[in-house]
Design an enzyme around this catalytic site. Structure first.
Site, PDB file in Angstrom:
ATOM      1  N   CYS A 113      22.015 -18.070  39.627  1.00 26.69           N
ATOM      2  CA  CYS A 113      22.275 -16.666  39.293  1.00 26.69           C
ATOM      3  C   CYS A 113      21.000 -15.822  39.226  1.00 26.69           C
ATOM      4  O   CYS A 113      21.038 -14.625  39.497  1.00 26.69           O
ATOM      5  CB  CYS A 113      23.026 -16.571  37.968  1.00 26.69           C
ATOM      6  SG  CYS A 113      24.639 -17.395  37.990  1.00 26.69           S
ATOM      7  N   HIS A 258      22.882  -9.064  36.810  1.00 28.02           N
ATOM      8  CA  HIS A 258      23.675 -10.067  37.515  1.00 28.02           C
ATOM      9  C   HIS A 258      25.111  -9.962  37.037  1.00 28.02           C
ATOM     10  O   HIS A 258      25.377  -9.853  35.840  1.00 28.02           O
ATOM     11  CB  HIS A 258      23.099 -11.457  37.225  1.00 28.02           C
ATOM     12  CG  HIS A 258      24.067 -12.558  37.500  1.00 28.02           C
ATOM     13  ND1 HIS A 258      24.645 -12.741  38.736  1.00 28.02           N
ATOM     14  CD2 HIS A 258      24.567 -13.537  36.692  1.00 28.02           C
ATOM     15  CE1 HIS A 258      25.462 -13.788  38.668  1.00 28.02           C
ATOM     16  NE2 HIS A 258      25.426 -14.271  37.452  1.00 28.02           N
ATOM     17  N   ASN A 288      31.785 -13.256  40.377  1.00 30.69           N
ATOM     18  CA  ASN A 288      30.385 -13.675  40.237  1.00 30.69           C
ATOM     19  C   ASN A 288      29.943 -14.312  41.550  1.00 30.69           C
ATOM     20  O   ASN A 288      30.416 -15.378  41.920  1.00 30.69           O
ATOM     21  CB  ASN A 288      30.277 -14.670  39.074  1.00 30.69           C
ATOM     22  CG  ASN A 288      28.857 -15.161  38.852  1.00 30.69           C
ATOM     23  OD1 ASN A 288      27.982 -15.021  39.692  1.00 30.69           O
ATOM     24  ND2 ASN A 288      28.636 -15.782  37.693  1.00 30.69           N
TER      25      ASN A 288
END
Length: 331
Positions: A113, A258, A288
């Protein structure tokens, strides 16, 4: 100092809604939205999308926006946790996809991430030292092929989507404009809290071991612990960037975090005292996309006119490792 000369993104055509997931597992649209904020995500189409060619699609748009061609690229930094192959890395495959004939360097960054912000920081150093003056930084992911799409895996599998984003980094053409600073951190003691463990290379005959012991190769996440750390580390690393450059949270024109979970983003927004117009979220539509999430969101924010010349922009990420990072940019 380096600046972002062009941005671009690509997402697969296939839209998978929460309603679609209810046909594959025991879940509801309400359950998913309440916990994550996600309404839909994109999944790749086999035979059409790959991690490398999605990255290439995003890269072409970024290069066009910068007024450049693939032949201008001197270095590729490719962030992904889902490479096309175990090896070689997807960076060299992107080079091939773009038709770059010169033997330029290309390498992958495996920081999940936080991968794109890590990759951006690395590219920034190459520009600052004068080693290269045109660096292509890409984040691209295909998660959907590696998820447990069943009731057992729903806590993780409803979260992730596929896509790619890219930026072109060049030496700054304006004094005091560009990437002001980057900040990178890790805390490896929490490595197993968010992990794909198998097939680990520390197994003798690893493939046979996984099969013989009926082990799965799906992601594991301790959601509560990840959330607990994320809501601490996000504000810390954003404040670190602001403090180093003499700014306050109210000076920010745009924060692009993020896209991990809408609840995390909302907590960070409240903690930093930011109004809705100063934070960008697109997890509702894409889920995501780990290393791709920051550049996709950045590209959309620029495309929508949410980021303008002279704006103060912060990119921030937290994820597996644990790793976290930020970059402060005078646009």
């Amino acid at each position: 100092m380096s600046e972002i000369a062009g941005v671009g993104h690509y997402v697969p055509d296939r839209v998978v809604t929460n309603a679609d997931l209810t046909t594959l597992m025991e879940t509801t649209d309400e359950w998913i939205q309440e916990r994550t904020g996600i309404r839909e995500r994109r999944w790749f189409e086999e035979g059409k999308d790959t991690t490398a060619n999605m990255g290439a699609n995003a890269a072409r748009k970024a290069l066009e926006a910068a007024g450049l061609t693939p032949d201008d690229v001197q270095l590729i930094v490719f962030a992904t946790l889902s490479p096309d192959y175990f090896f070689p890395g997807s960076g060299v495959l992107l080079q091939r996809e773009l038709g770059i004939k010169d033997p330029i360097p290309a390498f992958d960054v495996r920081n999940q991430c936080s991968g794109f912000v890590y990759a951006l920081s690395m590219a920034d150093q190459f520009i600052k030292t004068g080693m290269y003056d045109t660096v292509l930084v890409v984040g691209s992911e295909i998660h959907s092929s590696g998820l447990d799409i069943s009731t057992r895996g729903r806590a993780v599998s409803v979260i992730f989507g596929d896509g790619a984003g890219a930026v072109v980094l060049r030496p700054s053409t304006r004094p005091e404009h560009g990437i002001l600073s980057t900040h990178l951190h890790s805390q490896g003691e929490h490595a197993e809290e968010l992990i794909v463990k198998e097939p680990g290379s520390n197994r003798n005959k690893r493939v046979e071991y996984v099969v013989a012991n009926e082990l799965d190769m799906y992601p594991y996440m301790n959601g509560q612990n990840v959330f607990k750390h994320a809501v601490v580390r996000f504000p810390q690393v954003i404040k670190e960037a602001l403090d180093q450059n003499g700014y306050q949270p109210q000076d920010l024109d745009m924060l692009i975090p993020h896209q991990a979970n809408l609840r995390i983003t909302q907590y960070v927004q409240q903690k930093m005292g930011l109004s809705d117009d100063k934070i960008f979220s697109n997890i509702q539509r894409y889920g995501n996309t780990t290393a791709a999430s920051v550049p996709i969101a950045l590209s959309e924010a620029v495309q929508e006119g949410r980021i303008k010349r002279g704006d103060l922009v912060c990119l921030a990420a937290f994820g597996s490792g644990f790793t976290w990072a930020s970059a402060l940019i005078k646009w």
